[in-house]
Write an enzyme that holds these catalytic residues in place. Structure first.
Site, mmCIF file in Angstrom:
data_model
loop_
_atom_site.group_PDB
_atom_site.id
_atom_site.type_symbol
_atom_site.label_atom_id
_atom_site.label_comp_id
_atom_site.label_asym_id
_atom_site.label_seq_id
_atom_site.Cartn_x
_atom_site.Cartn_y
_atom_site.Cartn_z
ATOM 1 N N VAL A 50 14.701 -50.210 4.292
ATOM 2 C CA VAL A 50 14.185 -51.568 4.118
ATOM 3 C C VAL A 50 12.900 -51.535 3.276
ATOM 4 O O VAL A 50 12.698 -52.382 2.402
ATOM 5 C CB VAL A 50 13.929 -52.252 5.482
ATOM 6 C CG1 VAL A 50 13.296 -53.625 5.294
ATOM 7 C CG2 VAL A 50 15.223 -52.369 6.274
ATOM 8 N N CYS A 51 12.052 -50.561 3.540
ATOM 9 C CA CYS A 51 10.727 -50.501 2.915
ATOM 10 C C CYS A 51 10.750 -50.568 1.381
ATOM 11 O O CYS A 51 9.998 -51.347 0.797
ATOM 12 C CB CYS A 51 9.972 -49.263 3.392
ATOM 13 S SG CYS A 51 9.756 -49.210 5.184
ATOM 14 N N PRO A 52 11.597 -49.794 0.692
ATOM 15 C CA PRO A 52 11.535 -49.871 -0.764
ATOM 16 C C PRO A 52 11.985 -51.220 -1.319
ATOM 17 O O PRO A 52 11.534 -51.626 -2.389
ATOM 18 C CB PRO A 52 12.451 -48.735 -1.236
ATOM 19 C CG PRO A 52 13.357 -48.469 -0.087
ATOM 20 C CD PRO A 52 12.548 -48.770 1.144
ATOM 21 N N ILE A 55 8.741 -53.265 -1.135
ATOM 22 C CA ILE A 55 7.747 -52.785 -2.101
ATOM 23 C C ILE A 55 8.164 -53.195 -3.510
ATOM 24 O O ILE A 55 7.347 -53.696 -4.287
ATOM 25 C CB ILE A 55 7.551 -51.260 -1.976
ATOM 26 C CG1 ILE A 55 6.965 -50.929 -0.596
ATOM 27 C CG2 ILE A 55 6.647 -50.741 -3.078
ATOM 28 C CD1 ILE A 55 7.000 -49.453 -0.237
#
EC number: 1.11.1.26
Length: 179
Positions: A50-52, A55
């Site tokens: 999920v994080c990328p 970002i």
């Protein structure tokens, strides 16, 4: 957790700003972007799923934030070297236009109150901080749910009007006038 009206805690962290090892790292503290709005968004871990997406979503909006005199800062409890490796090996992160903070001692995330009790990592939290260092917006989602950079930008726009903004207000819409 710190909330609206609280002062942003003091911090001094290593940050990854490039994939070039000759100038990949720098120190960032409360005074680095003095006089600007800050949009700090934390995520749980590097090399996740999920994080990328988040970002990269914020990176796509970077110029819109800069146009509003706001500096984006992202961060996690991973080290600056892990950030560097992730940026080097993930095509969507290689050319990020904003620093990745490394809170490996977990001091900043703890001071903000966003260190997840169960996982020991940063929660998926966003803070908008005004030029005086006062937190004006806090947004936290479950570790498994990504957030919307567009909504963060919308709220920044509303905060910068210094007016009463109704539900779903967007830049250019009328603000409310008190009778």
């Amino acid at each position: 957790m710190l909330t609206v009206g609280d002062k942003l805690p003091s911090f001094n962290l290593k940050a990854t700003v490039s994939t070039d090892l000759n100038n990949a790292f720098t120190d960032i503290d409360n005074d680095t972007y003095k006089g600007k709005w800050l949009v700090l968004f934390f995520y749980p871990k590097d090399f996740t799923f999920v994080c990328p997406t988040e970002i990269a979503g914020f990176a796509a909006q970077n110029q819109a934030f800069l146009d509003r005199d706001a500096q984006l800062l992202t961060g996690s409890t991973d080290s600056e070297f892990v950030h560097h490796a992730w940026r080097t090996h993930h095509k969507d992160l290689a050319n990020l236009p904003f620093p990745m903070l490394a809170d490996i001692k977990r001091e900043f995330t703890s001071a903000l109150g966003i260190l997840d009790k169960n996982e020991g990592v940063a929660q998926r939290a966003t803070f908008i901080v005004d030029p005086d260092g006062i937190i004006r917006f806090v947004y936290v989602t479950d570790l498994s749910v990504g957030r919307s950079p567009d909504e963060v930008l919308r709220v920044l726009d509303a905060l910068q009007t210094d007016e009463l903004c109704p539900c779903n207000w967007k830049q250019g819409d009328d603000v409310l006038k008190a009778a």
